[in-house]
Write an enzyme that holds these catalytic residues in place. Sequence first.
Site, PDB file in Angstrom:
ATOM      1  N   HIS A 203     -10.504  -5.417  -3.195  1.00 31.40           N
ATOM      2  CA  HIS A 203      -9.153  -5.676  -2.698  1.00 31.40           C
ATOM      3  C   HIS A 203      -9.185  -5.907  -1.200  1.00 31.40           C
ATOM      4  O   HIS A 203      -9.952  -5.286  -0.484  1.00 31.40           O
ATOM      5  CB  HIS A 203      -8.206  -4.521  -3.041  1.00 31.40           C
ATOM      6  CG  HIS A 203      -8.669  -3.173  -2.601  1.00 31.40           C
ATOM      7  ND1 HIS A 203      -9.678  -2.481  -3.250  1.00 31.40           N
ATOM      8  CD2 HIS A 203      -8.258  -2.372  -1.591  1.00 31.40           C
ATOM      9  CE1 HIS A 203      -9.868  -1.314  -2.658  1.00 31.40           C
ATOM     10  NE2 HIS A 203      -9.014  -1.230  -1.642  1.00 31.40           N
TER      11      HIS A 203
ATOM     12  N   ASP B 236       0.852  -1.191   0.000  1.00 33.90           N
ATOM     13  CA  ASP B 236       0.000   0.000   0.000  1.00 33.90           C
ATOM     14  C   ASP B 236       0.889   1.243   0.000  1.00 33.90           C
ATOM     15  O   ASP B 236       1.893   1.280   0.722  1.00 33.90           O
ATOM     16  CB  ASP B 236      -0.911  -0.020   1.232  1.00 33.90           C
ATOM     17  CG  ASP B 236      -2.022   1.000   1.155  1.00 33.90           C
ATOM     18  OD1 ASP B 236      -1.729   2.216   1.138  1.00 33.90           O
ATOM     19  OD2 ASP B 236      -3.194   0.605   1.128  1.00 33.90           O
ATOM     20  N   ILE B 237       0.533   2.248  -0.793  1.00 34.37           N
ATOM     21  CA  ILE B 237       1.353   3.462  -0.856  1.00 34.37           C
ATOM     22  C   ILE B 237       1.151   4.362   0.364  1.00 34.37           C
ATOM     23  O   ILE B 237       1.927   5.286   0.584  1.00 34.37           O
ATOM     24  CB  ILE B 237       1.110   4.273  -2.150  1.00 34.37           C
ATOM     25  CG1 ILE B 237      -0.335   4.721  -2.261  1.00 34.37           C
ATOM     26  CG2 ILE B 237       1.557   3.479  -3.366  1.00 34.37           C
ATOM     27  CD1 ILE B 237      -0.575   5.740  -3.359  1.00 34.37           C
TER      28      ILE B 237
ATOM     29  N   VAL C  49     -10.908   2.898  -4.495  1.00 30.76           N
ATOM     30  CA  VAL C  49     -10.635   2.271  -5.786  1.00 30.76           C
ATOM     31  C   VAL C  49     -11.685   1.187  -5.976  1.00 30.76           C
ATOM     32  O   VAL C  49     -11.800   0.274  -5.151  1.00 30.76           O
ATOM     33  CB  VAL C  49      -9.212   1.670  -5.849  1.00 30.76           C
ATOM     34  CG1 VAL C  49      -8.990   0.981  -7.191  1.00 30.76           C
ATOM     35  CG2 VAL C  49      -8.161   2.746  -5.618  1.00 30.76           C
TER      36      VAL C  49
END
Length: 121
Positions: free
Chosen positions: A101, A31-32, A97
């Site tokens: 996920h 994860d960013i 998003v």
Amino acid sequence: MSQETLFTKIINREIPADIVYEDELSLAFKDINPQAPFHVLIIPKKPIATINDIALDDRELVGHLYYVAKQLATEHGFSDEGYRVVMNCNENAGQTVFHIHLHMLAGKMLGWPPYTDNAKT
């Protein structure tokens, strides 16, 4: 409903990601904006917008995502001490998003409830 998303671009290698796992069905990457020392997103390669869009035929695929989480926990040494796996559905749950996920978080004591503000993840 098959719109291209950030995750589709990662799958297609159009944008970079720090990939930690890949097979024919799924991809996992860091994860960013990590919320734990180990925070990866595990995504199916098949685009499914939200949990509400999971079809009967997607049962094995969604189960596979959890199997990948278990494998990553074992590989990275978190299976005994614990880890969290969560999937958000739609905006009020923090989904930004629209490609399902799993968030897999580990490496620190995680509190409950997980979020006490309106932060998006």
